[in-house]
Design a protein around this motif. Structure first.
Motif, PDB file in Angstrom:
ATOM      1  N   TRP A  22       0.757  -1.096   0.035  1.00 25.94           N
ATOM      2  CA  TRP A  22       0.019   0.089  -0.011  1.00 25.94           C
ATOM      3  C   TRP A  22       0.770   1.252   0.098  1.00 25.94           C
ATOM      4  O   TRP A  22       0.406   2.490  -0.333  1.00 25.94           O
ATOM      5  CB  TRP A  22      -1.039  -0.027   1.082  1.00 25.94           C
ATOM      6  CG  TRP A  22      -1.850  -1.107   1.082  1.00 25.94           C
ATOM      7  CD1 TRP A  22      -1.909  -2.293   1.810  1.00 25.94           C
ATOM      8  CD2 TRP A  22      -3.301  -1.219   0.045  1.00 25.94           C
ATOM      9  NE1 TRP A  22      -2.897  -3.224   1.338  1.00 25.94           N
ATOM     10  CE2 TRP A  22      -3.496  -2.637   0.338  1.00 25.94           C
ATOM     11  CE3 TRP A  22      -3.691  -0.261  -0.622  1.00 25.94           C
ATOM     12  CZ2 TRP A  22      -4.757  -2.975  -0.438  1.00 25.94           C
ATOM     13  CZ3 TRP A  22      -4.690  -0.805  -1.505  1.00 25.94           C
ATOM     14  CH2 TRP A  22      -5.446  -1.898  -1.426  1.00 25.94           C
ATOM     15  N   PRO A  25       2.673   3.430  -4.945  1.00 26.30           N
ATOM     16  CA  PRO A  25       1.633   3.797  -5.759  1.00 26.30           C
ATOM     17  C   PRO A  25       1.237   3.152  -7.006  1.00 26.30           C
ATOM     18  O   PRO A  25      -0.118   3.134  -7.407  1.00 26.30           O
ATOM     19  CB  PRO A  25       2.131   5.302  -6.100  1.00 26.30           C
ATOM     20  CG  PRO A  25       3.190   5.686  -5.203  1.00 26.30           C
ATOM     21  CD  PRO A  25       3.670   4.099  -4.985  1.00 26.30           C
ATOM     22  N   THR A  28      -0.808  -0.011  -5.813  1.00 33.84           N
ATOM     23  CA  THR A  28      -2.020   0.515  -5.195  1.00 33.84           C
ATOM     24  C   THR A  28      -3.214   0.914  -6.569  1.00 33.84           C
ATOM     25  O   THR A  28      -4.297   0.460  -6.266  1.00 33.84           O
ATOM     26  CB  THR A  28      -2.118   1.826  -4.320  1.00 33.84           C
ATOM     27  OG1 THR A  28      -1.155   1.320  -3.303  1.00 33.84           O
ATOM     28  CG2 THR A  28      -3.213   2.321  -3.853  1.00 33.84           C
ATOM     29  N   ALA A  29      -2.720   1.720  -7.270  1.00 34.19           N
ATOM     30  CA  ALA A  29      -3.332   2.060  -8.399  1.00 34.19           C
ATOM     31  C   ALA A  29      -3.943   0.950  -9.336  1.00 34.19           C
ATOM     32  O   ALA A  29      -5.080   1.208  -9.869  1.00 34.19           O
ATOM     33  CB  ALA A  29      -2.712   2.982  -9.481  1.00 34.19           C
ATOM     34  N   ALA A 105      -5.465   5.682  -0.288  1.00 39.79           N
ATOM     35  CA  ALA A 105      -5.871   5.497  -1.654  1.00 39.79           C
ATOM     36  C   ALA A 105      -7.062   5.208  -1.720  1.00 39.79           C
ATOM     37  O   ALA A 105      -7.625   4.091  -0.690  1.00 39.79           O
ATOM     38  CB  ALA A 105      -4.895   4.948  -2.479  1.00 39.79           C
ATOM     39  N   ASP A 122      -1.851  17.468  -6.288  1.00 41.94           N
ATOM     40  CA  ASP A 122      -1.503  16.844  -5.090  1.00 41.94           C
ATOM     41  C   ASP A 122      -1.349  18.019  -3.912  1.00 41.94           C
ATOM     42  O   ASP A 122      -1.161  19.089  -4.140  1.00 41.94           O
ATOM     43  CB  ASP A 122      -0.316  15.827  -4.917  1.00 41.94           C
ATOM     44  CG  ASP A 122       0.966  16.672  -5.474  1.00 41.94           C
ATOM     45  OD1 ASP A 122       0.998  17.546  -5.361  1.00 41.94           O
ATOM     46  OD2 ASP A 122       2.073  15.926  -5.889  1.00 41.94           O
ATOM     47  N   ALA A 152      -4.691   8.557  -5.372  1.00 39.14           N
ATOM     48  CA  ALA A 152      -3.965   8.416  -4.315  1.00 39.14           C
ATOM     49  C   ALA A 152      -4.024   9.303  -3.165  1.00 39.14           C
ATOM     50  O   ALA A 152      -4.848  10.183  -3.012  1.00 39.14           O
ATOM     51  CB  ALA A 152      -2.418   8.897  -4.895  1.00 39.14           C
ATOM     52  N   PRO A 153      -3.626   9.003  -2.090  1.00 41.29           N
ATOM     53  CA  PRO A 153      -3.740   9.662  -0.585  1.00 41.29           C
ATOM     54  C   PRO A 153      -3.599  11.250  -0.869  1.00 41.29           C
ATOM     55  O   PRO A 153      -4.082  12.082  -0.156  1.00 41.29           O
ATOM     56  CB  PRO A 153      -2.985   8.946   0.404  1.00 41.29           C
ATOM     57  CG  PRO A 153      -2.825   7.489  -0.412  1.00 41.29           C
ATOM     58  CD  PRO A 153      -2.569   7.811  -1.829  1.00 41.29           C
ATOM     59  N   ARG A 171     -11.534   1.635  -0.310  1.00 44.28           N
ATOM     60  CA  ARG A 171     -10.341   2.277   0.410  1.00 44.28           C
ATOM     61  C   ARG A 171      -9.305   1.368   0.977  1.00 44.28           C
ATOM     62  O   ARG A 171      -9.676   0.170   1.343  1.00 44.28           O
ATOM     63  CB  ARG A 171     -10.774   3.284   1.405  1.00 44.28           C
ATOM     64  CG  ARG A 171     -11.559   2.731   2.503  1.00 44.28           C
ATOM     65  CD  ARG A 171     -11.443   3.482   3.893  1.00 44.28           C
ATOM     66  NE  ARG A 171     -10.209   3.193   4.421  1.00 44.28           N
ATOM     67  CZ  ARG A 171      -9.842   3.637   5.608  1.00 44.28           C
ATOM     68  NH1 ARG A 171     -10.678   4.401   6.365  1.00 44.28           N
ATOM     69  NH2 ARG A 171      -8.538   3.447   6.352  1.00 44.28           N
TER      70      ARG A 171
END
Length: 228
Positions: A22, A25, A28-29, A105, A122, A152-153, A171
């Motif tokens: 996690w 990126p 996660t994506a 994310a 961002d 993304a976060p 999430r």
């Protein structure tokens, strides 16, 4: 001759989430939207609703808010990822209309209705731009039925939903200590948010989320032909 209908993925969503880093990126994506597609199968969604409606833990994680209800349908025990069904009431009380980011994310898809989605860049980029005036959106688009996106976060965004919109959000676990939100005139980050346990009294859920609330959401989705 007609084209064959695309097959929805049948493997369990947990198989996609299990080995995701996690803090990466790229992983996660890829993992979040793929897992969300699997959760969003009408038959799987109906099964999750049936199970979650009487699960004390999931009901305790769900919320009744002035701007709408959100019900946690699943929490992955290994990763901590959560699947959340959101019913948006719309209106001026919805804090999602102010630019903000999240501690995690997420991927989201629209099951019914739509919302105007604005992207601001961002957090560091927005902070740099604030030195020269209000932070205006870089992109504006409408998310409608079938839209699926991942953020993304650190991504700052806002969403203004049409009343009655229903979305499904997956999430990941929290990777940041807090998230931020811009003030109403978009000139400064005015709030830090670090989860429901730290919210002001005025921002807390209206009351506990109950099985009756879950059944109302299930009936709504059935009426919209979202469930199998």
């Amino acid at each position: 001759m007609s084209e064959p209908r695309a097959q929805l993925p049948t493997d369990p969503p947990e198989t996609v989430l299990a080995d995701t880093d996690w803090h990466d990126p790229g992983q996660t994506a890829r993992a979040l939207p793929e897992a969300l597609r699997r959760f969003a199968r009408p038959d799987r969604l109906a099964g999750l609703l049936r199970t979650a409606r009487t699960d004390p833990r999931l009901l305790g994680l769900s919320e009744v808010r002035p701007w709408g209800n959100r019900m946690v349908l699943h929490e992955d025990p290994r990763s901590g990822a959560r699947l959340r069904l959101q019913h948006w009431a719309g209106g001026d009380q919805d804090p999602h209309g102010r630019p903000h980011n999240h501690r995690w994310a997420f991927a989201s898809t629209i099951l019914h209705g739509s919302y105007v989605h604005r992207l601001y860049g961002d957090v560091p980029d927005v902070e740099r731009r604030l030195a020269h005036g209000p932070a205006l959106p870089l992109t504006e688009r409408t998310e409608s039925v079938g839209s699926l996106y991942v953020l993304a976060p650190e991504a700052v965004h806002s969403a203004t939903a049409a009343a009655g919109t229903v979305s499904l959000l997956l999430r990941g676990p929290s990777v940041g200590a807090y998230a931020v939100r811009l003030n109403r005139d978009l000139t400064a980050f005015a709030e830090r948010k670090s989860g429901i346990a730290h919210e002001r009294r005025d921002d807390l859920p209206v009351r506990p989320f109950t099985t009756a609330d879950a059944d109302a959401l299930a009936a709504l989705l059935s009426g919209l032909s979202v469930l199998a």
